[in-house]
Enzyme design. Structure first.
Site, short mmCIF file in Angstrom:
data_model
loop_
_atom_site.label_atom_id
_atom_site.label_comp_id
_atom_site.label_asym_id
_atom_site.label_seq_id
_atom_site.Cartn_x
_atom_site.Cartn_y
_atom_site.Cartn_z
N LYS A 253 -6.24 11.80 -0.55
CA LYS A 253 -6.97 12.40 -1.67
C LYS A 253 -6.56 13.87 -1.79
CE LYS A 253 -11.66 13.80 -3.16
NZ LYS A 253 -13.13 13.61 -3.03
N ASP A 258 -12.87 20.80 -6.01
CA ASP A 258 -13.83 19.87 -6.59
C ASP A 258 -15.09 20.62 -7.02
OD1 ASP A 258 -15.36 17.75 -7.38
OD2 ASP A 258 -15.65 16.91 -5.36
N LYS A 265 -21.44 20.58 -9.47
CA LYS A 265 -22.15 20.70 -8.19
C LYS A 265 -23.01 21.95 -8.18
CE LYS A 265 -18.55 18.65 -5.20
NZ LYS A 265 -19.31 17.52 -4.63
N ASP A 276 -11.15 19.74 -0.39
CA ASP A 276 -11.16 18.37 -0.92
C ASP A 276 -9.74 17.80 -1.06
OD1 ASP A 276 -12.92 16.35 -1.49
OD2 ASP A 276 -13.03 16.76 -3.64
N ASP A 335 -18.46 13.63 -10.59
CA ASP A 335 -18.30 14.18 -9.24
C ASP A 335 -17.84 13.11 -8.24
OD1 ASP A 335 -18.23 16.09 -7.28
OD2 ASP A 335 -20.41 16.18 -7.00
N GLU A 337 -15.09 11.73 -8.19
CA GLU A 337 -13.73 11.77 -8.76
C GLU A 337 -12.66 11.29 -7.79
OE1 GLU A 337 -15.09 14.28 -7.22
OE2 GLU A 337 -13.44 14.76 -5.86
N ARG A 339 -12.49 8.78 -5.68
CA ARG A 339 -12.21 7.34 -5.74
C ARG A 339 -11.47 6.98 -7.02
NH1 ARG A 339 -18.51 6.03 -5.43
NH2 ARG A 339 -18.39 8.01 -4.30
N1 BES Z 1 -15.59 15.81 -2.36
C1 BES Z 1 -16.87 15.22 -2.46
C2 BES Z 1 -17.40 14.69 -1.12
C3 BES Z 1 -17.67 15.69 -0.04
C4 BES Z 1 -18.96 16.10 0.22
C5 BES Z 1 -16.65 16.16 0.78
C6 BES Z 1 -19.22 17.01 1.25
C7 BES Z 1 -16.90 17.07 1.78
C8 BES Z 1 -18.19 17.50 2.03
C9 BES Z 1 -16.83 14.05 -3.45
O1 BES Z 1 -15.94 14.16 -4.49
C10 BES Z 1 -18.19 13.97 -4.07
O2 BES Z 1 -18.54 14.87 -4.77
N2 BES Z 1 -18.91 12.89 -3.78
C11 BES Z 1 -20.21 12.69 -4.29
C12 BES Z 1 -20.30 11.27 -4.78
C13 BES Z 1 -21.52 10.97 -5.58
C14 BES Z 1 -21.49 11.72 -6.89
C15 BES Z 1 -21.58 9.49 -5.82
C16 BES Z 1 -21.22 12.96 -3.17
O3 BES Z 1 -20.90 12.64 -2.02
O4 BES Z 1 -22.27 13.51 -3.44
ZN ZN Z 2 -14.29 15.32 -4.16
MN MN Z 3 -16.75 15.23 -6.14
#
Ligand code: BES
Ligand code: ZN
Ligand code: MN
Length: 490
Positions: A253, A258, A265, A276, A335, A337, A339
């Site tokens: 990834k 992000d 966020k 990220d 968010d 993104e 996947r």
């Molecule tokens: N990059 C984040 C996940 C992340 C969170 C990485 C904390 C490192 C530390 C990912 O893109 C994300 O934002 N995931 C969301 C998914 C949700 C919107 C379904 C999350 O984990 O809140």
């Molecule tokens: Zn992310």
């Molecule tokens: Mn994200």
């Protein structure tokens, strides 16, 4: 770093820092590698400082005359329960003692170092000890930090030491990249970095820009990058040795920042999101290590690089996107993104027909909630592959824990009324539903592992051999698996 194997204790005395690793309940005989006068002095300090050789502990005994600056005693913990990682940490502590004093040479007397996996761990620990991300900061006045030029090891397996050192250095390379902020590394810059690596190592590379991505139908990767001023890239490197025993694809990834996109966020969660792209950095580090070690395994590194930003051209909630393999994705959270980008890059990886695919991604906060920030999540469609990976990685010092993918009720949550899948499915089981989403883009029958390194990728409070910042978590685990593949064939 240069390693030198020395056969006798007397030959290691001519270094600036003399390191000795000790089990709990050690005796004065265990200090035999030291010159006798220095051993005597160390023995006086040991009770005074109450040094008990607990795991991870260090006692520095300063010396006032001659060339030798100090002795560093590193604890391995109890002999009965010692593990590979204890040797890695002891080597780190010894070399870190030397580096933080600016000592140009260091020696290490570590028990069991003739054991191959222990020597490899020592090499890794030594290389990790030389790390810091200091390029944007003037050093403090009293700062003497400088990695030692040579490290002498008493006994030890020369090949395994240098393998470990290469792996550790490649992990530091990946950490350096992951630590770079979003204003320095954007998708195009990441592609240029990959290109430099390919040129240096003689690795094949192909970079797809936004128009080539559009022509190929990689709308998922393109969509995520639409809000950014710097468009996405698909980066494909291939290390191709003569007569490989297997071919592996590592999919990383590569979100260079992000922000969450339109589903932006909150401020606190956005911090550290330069990290990220860690999966991508790990993929680059793995292919670098594979080529330096001349592994007899073909390795593809595939990176979907994009920046997730809000803007007038951003992809939106409710959008329906057709991914590279033809499946459609309903976006209900911009968010989620990672996947979406992996949908295209995983499908692309499977087209290459490798024997195994591993994707590595800072994918879900839910994984961090489930496992904490010092264990990564592992998901697989092939339990045999999962078990092989876990067995190989068990000596890497990186922790992985398998989470289930067989809950068909949970799987219903990624169903969409308007598309083949929806990209986010709520809080409960969030790491698993993300993995289930990815499975839609992995070809049936292709052995696949997904590693979720969210939170393990970034250290807020230093622990073990990690300083603050990026860890490039997963690199040693993947390398341990690749080396096991190669070893099995030898
Ligand atoms: N990059 C984040 C996940 C992340 C969170 C990485 C904390 C490192 C530390 C990912 O893109 C994300 O934002 N995931 C969301 C998914 C949700 C919107 C379904 C999350 O984990 O809140
Ligand atoms: Zn992310
Ligand atoms: Mn994200």
């Amino acid at each position: 770093m240069r390693f030198e194997i020395v056969k006798s204790g007397s030959r290691i005395a001519r270094r600036k820092v003399l390191g000795v690793a000790l089990y709990e309940n050690f005796t004065s005989e265990d200090l035999a590698s030291l010159p006798s006068s220095i051993a005597l002095l160390a023995e006086m300090f040991i009770p005074r400082e109450n040094f008990r050789a607990k795991r991870g502990s260090v006692l520095v005994v300063p010396l006032a005359n001659g060339e030798i600056q100090c002795v560093a005693l590193a604890g391995l913990g109890p002999r009965e329960s010692v593990g590979t990682d204890d040797y890695r940490l002891a080597a780190f502590n010894i070399v870190r003692t030397a580096a933080s004093r600016g000592a140009s040479s260091v020696s290490m007397a570590i028990p069991e170092s003739s054991e191959r996996l222990i020597s490899r761990a020592i090499g890794e620990g030594a290389a990790l000890a030389c790390y810091r991300f200091g390029k944007y900061r003037a050093p403090d006045e009293d700062d003497r930090f400088a990695p030692p030029e040579t490290t002498a090891v008493l006994g030890g397996d020369a090949k395994a030491l240098s393998e470990g050192c290469t792996i550790g250095e490649c992990q530091c390379y990946a950490r350096d990249l992951a630590n770079e902020p979003g204003n320095v590394i954007n998708p195009d810059v990441l592609a240029k970095i990959a290109n430099d690596l390919a040129l240096e190592k003689g690795i094949k590379i192909k970079v797809f820009d936004e128009s080539e991505l559009a022509a190929k139908g990689m709308n998922a990767l393109l969509s995520v990058g639409k809000g950014s001023a710097t468009p996405p890239r698909l980066i494909h490197l291939e290390y191709a040795p003569k007569s490989p025993v297997a071919a592996a694809a590592i999919v990383g990834k590569g979100i260079t920042f992000d922000s969450g996109g339109l589903d932006i966020k909150p401020a606190d969660s956005m911090l550290t999101m330069k990290g990220d792209k860690t999966g991508a950095c790990v993929a680059l580090g793995v292919i670098k290590a594979a080529s330096e070690l001349k592994l007899p395994v073909s390795v593809h590194a595939i990176i979907g690089a994009a920046e997730n930003m809000p803007g007038g051209n951003s992809y939106r909630p409710d959008d329906i996107i057709r991914a590279y393999n033809g499946r459609t994705i309903e976006i209900n959270n911009t968010d989620a993104e990672g996947r979406v980008t992996l949908a295209d890059t995983l499908a692309y990886a499977c087209e290459l027909k490798p024997d195994n695919v591993i994707d590595i991604a800072t994918l879900t906060g839910a994984c961090a909630v489930a496992l904490g920030d010092t264990t990564a999540g592992l998901f697989t469609n092939d339990d045999k592959f999962g078990a092989e990976f876990l067995a190989a990685a068990s000596t890497s010092g990186e922790r992985f824990w398998k989470l289930p993918m067989d809950d068909e009720n949970l799987r219903k949550k990624i169903k969409s009324p308007v598309a083949d899948v929806v990209n986010s499915a709520g809080r409960y089981g969030g790491a698993i539903t993300a993995a289930m989403f990815l499975e839609n883009f992995v070809e049936k029958g292709c052995p696949w592992i997904h590693l979720d390194i969210a939170a393990t990728d970034f250290v807020k409070e230093p622990y073990s051999y990690y300083v603050k910042g990026a860890t490039a978590y997963g690199l040693r685990g993947i390398m341990a698996w690749l080396l096991a593949l190669a070893d099995a064939d030898r």
